[in-house]
Design a protein around this motif. Sequence first.
Motif, PDB file in Angstrom:
ATOM      1  N   VAL A 182       1.544  17.677  22.424  1.00 20.60           N
ATOM      2  CA  VAL A 182       0.530  17.155  21.502  1.00 20.60           C
ATOM      3  C   VAL A 182       1.168  16.145  20.556  1.00 20.60           C
ATOM      4  N   GLY A 183       2.373  16.442  20.097  1.00 21.98           N
ATOM      5  CA  GLY A 183       3.055  15.567  19.156  1.00 21.98           C
ATOM      6  C   GLY A 183       3.426  14.215  19.722  1.00 21.98           C
ATOM      7  N   SER A 184       3.405  14.067  21.039  1.00 19.33           N
ATOM      8  CA  SER A 184       3.710  12.761  21.629  1.00 19.33           C
ATOM      9  C   SER A 184       2.579  11.764  21.410  1.00 19.33           C
ATOM     10  N   CYS A 185       1.405  12.259  21.045  1.00 23.16           N
ATOM     11  CA  CYS A 185       0.282  11.373  20.693  1.00 23.16           C
ATOM     12  C   CYS A 185      -0.653  12.146  19.766  1.00 23.16           C
ATOM     13  N   VAL A 186      -0.249  12.257  18.506  1.00 24.28           N
ATOM     14  CA  VAL A 186      -0.980  13.105  17.566  1.00 24.28           C
ATOM     15  C   VAL A 186      -2.390  12.598  17.289  1.00 24.28           C
ATOM     16  N   GLU A 187      -2.607  11.281  17.392  1.00 25.58           N
ATOM     17  CA  GLU A 187      -3.942  10.751  17.096  1.00 25.58           C
ATOM     18  C   GLU A 187      -4.981  11.164  18.126  1.00 25.58           C
ATOM     19  N   ILE A 188      -4.523  11.625  19.293  1.00 25.07           N
ATOM     20  CA  ILE A 188      -5.429  12.165  20.307  1.00 25.07           C
ATOM     21  C   ILE A 188      -5.335  13.693  20.351  1.00 25.07           C
ATOM     22  N   VAL A 231     -10.087   6.006  24.955  1.00 23.90           N
ATOM     23  CA  VAL A 231     -10.426   4.738  25.621  1.00 23.90           C
ATOM     24  C   VAL A 231     -10.668   3.646  24.580  1.00 23.90           C
ATOM     25  N   LEU A 232     -11.380   3.999  23.516  1.00 22.47           N
ATOM     26  CA  LEU A 232     -11.639   3.024  22.450  1.00 22.47           C
ATOM     27  C   LEU A 232     -10.345   2.569  21.773  1.00 22.47           C
ATOM     28  N   LEU A 233      -9.440   3.514  21.519  1.00 22.61           N
ATOM     29  CA  LEU A 233      -8.154   3.151  20.916  1.00 22.61           C
ATOM     30  C   LEU A 233      -7.366   2.224  21.827  1.00 22.61           C
ATOM     31  N   THR A 234      -7.392   2.510  23.116  1.00 24.75           N
ATOM     32  CA  THR A 234      -6.670   1.676  24.076  1.00 24.75           C
ATOM     33  C   THR A 234      -7.283   0.283  24.152  1.00 24.75           C
ATOM     34  N   ALA A 235      -8.611   0.229  24.278  1.00 20.68           N
ATOM     35  CA  ALA A 235      -9.294  -1.071  24.376  1.00 20.68           C
ATOM     36  C   ALA A 235      -9.172  -1.878  23.093  1.00 20.68           C
ATOM     37  N   GLY A 236      -9.081  -1.199  21.960  1.00 19.71           N
ATOM     38  CA  GLY A 236      -8.975  -1.897  20.676  1.00 19.71           C
ATOM     39  C   GLY A 236      -7.588  -2.389  20.356  1.00 19.71           C
ATOM     40  N   GLY A 237      -6.631  -2.141  21.237  1.00 16.37           N
ATOM     41  CA  GLY A 237      -5.277  -2.637  21.029  1.00 16.37           C
ATOM     42  C   GLY A 237      -4.437  -1.818  20.075  1.00 16.37           C
ATOM     43  N   ALA A 238      -4.783  -0.556  19.898  1.00 16.45           N
ATOM     44  CA  ALA A 238      -4.045   0.275  18.939  1.00 16.45           C
ATOM     45  C   ALA A 238      -2.603   0.526  19.361  1.00 16.45           C
ATOM     46  N   LYS A 240      -0.632  -1.738  21.288  1.00 16.90           N
ATOM     47  CA  LYS A 240      -0.015  -2.947  21.845  1.00 16.90           C
ATOM     48  C   LYS A 240       1.468  -3.049  21.518  1.00 16.90           C
ATOM     49  N   ASN A 241       1.824  -2.766  20.301  1.00 11.26           N
ATOM     50  CA  ASN A 241       3.214  -2.941  19.867  1.00 11.26           C
ATOM     51  C   ASN A 241       3.945  -1.608  19.672  1.00 11.26           C
ATOM     52  N   ARG A 242       3.452  -0.561  20.301  1.00 15.54           N
ATOM     53  CA  ARG A 242       4.073   0.761  20.164  1.00 15.54           C
ATOM     54  C   ARG A 242       5.146   0.951  21.244  1.00 15.54           C
ATOM     55  N   PRO A 243       6.078   1.881  21.032  1.00 15.72           N
ATOM     56  CA  PRO A 243       7.117   2.150  22.036  1.00 15.72           C
ATOM     57  C   PRO A 243       6.515   2.558  23.386  1.00 15.72           C
ATOM     58  N   GLU A 244       7.283   2.332  24.448  1.00 17.07           N
ATOM     59  CA  GLU A 244       6.804   2.604  25.796  1.00 17.07           C
ATOM     60  C   GLU A 244       6.416   4.071  25.987  1.00 17.07           C
ATOM     61  N   ILE A 245       7.201   4.991  25.411  1.00 18.02           N
ATOM     62  CA  ILE A 245       6.911   6.417  25.575  1.00 18.02           C
ATOM     63  C   ILE A 245       5.586   6.786  24.923  1.00 18.02           C
ATOM     64  N   THR A 246       5.266   6.137  23.786  1.00 16.65           N
ATOM     65  CA  THR A 246       3.986   6.377  23.118  1.00 16.65           C
ATOM     66  C   THR A 246       2.836   5.833  23.953  1.00 16.65           C
ATOM     67  N   GLN A 247       3.035   4.667  24.536  1.00 16.90           N
ATOM     68  CA  GLN A 247       1.982   4.070  25.356  1.00 16.90           C
ATOM     69  C   GLN A 247       1.696   4.938  26.580  1.00 16.90           C
ATOM     70  N   ARG A 248       2.738   5.502  27.176  1.00 17.70           N
ATOM     71  CA  ARG A 248       2.513   6.358  28.352  1.00 17.70           C
ATOM     72  C   ARG A 248       1.731   7.607  27.985  1.00 17.70           C
ATOM     73  N   SER A 249       1.953   8.132  26.777  1.00 16.72           N
ATOM     74  CA  SER A 249       1.275   9.360  26.356  1.00 16.72           C
ATOM     75  C   SER A 249      -0.148   9.107  25.885  1.00 16.72           C
ATOM     76  N   CYS A 250      -0.383   7.965  25.249  1.00 11.15           N
ATOM     77  CA  CYS A 250      -1.650   7.728  24.564  1.00 11.15           C
ATOM     78  C   CYS A 250      -2.637   6.853  25.320  1.00 11.15           C
ATOM     79  N   ARG A 251      -2.147   5.861  25.996  1.00 16.03           N
ATOM     80  CA  ARG A 251      -3.057   4.917  26.656  1.00 16.03           C
ATOM     81  C   ARG A 251      -3.764   5.577  27.838  1.00 16.03           C
ATOM     82  N   THR A 252      -4.970   5.139  28.091  1.00 14.06           N
ATOM     83  CA  THR A 252      -5.734   5.679  29.217  1.00 14.06           C
ATOM     84  C   THR A 252      -5.601   4.815  30.467  1.00 14.06           C
ATOM     85  N   ASP A 253      -4.824   3.730  30.387  1.00 14.51           N
ATOM     86  CA  ASP A 253      -4.692   2.819  31.532  1.00 14.51           C
ATOM     87  C   ASP A 253      -3.263   2.722  32.031  1.00 14.51           C
TER      88      ASP A 253
END
Length: 524
Positions: A182-188, A231-238, A240-253
Amino acid sequence: MAATKVEDISYPPMDQLQGLEYCIDSNPSWVETIVLGFQHYILALGTAVMIPTLLVPLMGGTDGDKVRVVQTLLFVEGINTLVQTLFGTRLPTVIGGSYAFMVPIMSIIHDPSLAMIQDPELRFLSTMRAVQGALIVASSIQIILGFSQIWAICSRFFSPLGMVPVIALVGFGLFDRGFLVVGSCVEIGIPMLILFIALSQYLKNFQIRQVPLLERFALLIATTVIWAYAVLLTAGGAYKNRPEITQRSCRTDRANLISTAPWIKIPYPLQWGAPTFDAGHAFGMMAAVLVSLVESTGAYKAASRLASATPPPAHVLSRGIGWQGIGILLSGLFGTLSGSTVSVENVGLLGSNRIGSRRVIQVSAGFMIFFSMLGKFGALFASIPIPIFAAVYCVLFGLVASVGLSFLQFTNMNSMRNLFITGVALFLGLSIPEYFREYTIMAHRGPAHTRAGWFNDFLNTIFFSSPTVALIVAVFLDNTLDYKDSAKDRGMPWWAKFRTFKGDSRNEEFYTLPFNLNRFFPPS
């Protein structure tokens, strides 16, 4: 002031949990059954996606290979779940992939003869075939122990006291799959955790046409809302500039499942080629099969309680283990990159929505088989971010663990002997595997590191498992420490009547085989 009565401060032990809406043989309406089955399918996706995501890249596989492994794992899960609910223990349990097999599989991946293969695709196929061969050979352990009724004989040494640490650590032992993820993407993850608890507990009395929709479908509703939010966070560019590990945990794409999945693909045996066999690989895998056996034993006991059934008789439990061995054999033939075990999270969901119906689980098995063949649709649901599942695990694993603790009501916890056994087994069951995990992270190998690789895999796998360590400690202490004079304290008078099929009249309702098969396989 009137004296306090004993009954005012204590509650009598209960064979079956009360408050469930539907038990094993009672079923909701077909519409509710289908939606509840889909909910169990969604929950099973977490492990089915996580295991291939961790292992396939290490083997040199592509995203396309990962998708095929996920589809194959779900397909075999569906078959094993149907078989288990029809001919095994008949408890409402989903039979899914197991993390217990990670240690021997990682050892196979890093085998020099395979790691030196330069072509990634050839290395992936060669490693997959080696894992398949090891699973096929190792599956014989559960098949023999189960169908020969040897495990039923072993279960005679189990008592309610001995099972408490085992069942409790089936849930507690998976703590690293909970809030750490859960801590790898707390906003979700945190909104999912809060929403799921709110719907399933605080708003459970909200009803429409006398159906507690929010409690019954809390997982489905919360997952849909938070997935849409992700999905909204991903589409809104939340991100874009985050570390790769965060993007893998949080992004839906980022899962790359939908784009690489075929529209229709039916998994079949030996689809990766002919398995290869190595004695060292097989021996290491046998340890994982034994761990799976122990963990499933605890999970079956928990499932029986959360389905408002009596504890499964010894021969029923052994029968279920035998069919689970067949499931591991199928995993080896199809190439799932994991053996099979009872899905702990799905057991927890029985208690969360208070639905213990066997039919619901069988419908969920149908969804697993159906969506594993329709690749694009299955991949859509499998692309749900992992922290969403981890948030639910925080609740469901804890619920299963508390079921284990509930067996203490059948024992005398005013006994220093019982306090000693329970405390030591729980502590060592958590502490020893944590030592093995920390050692492995720091040294990049397990504490057992002799020249015999198969021996290392065997020991490291056994002691990585909290329920297995708890079983070794608790059962040994319970059967050697003043055991002759402590039968009542251990809960044996209550336990004895559930050891045999004819020991309790309710067993026929819960565990009789379908299609009148008991004529050919009479219960003992």
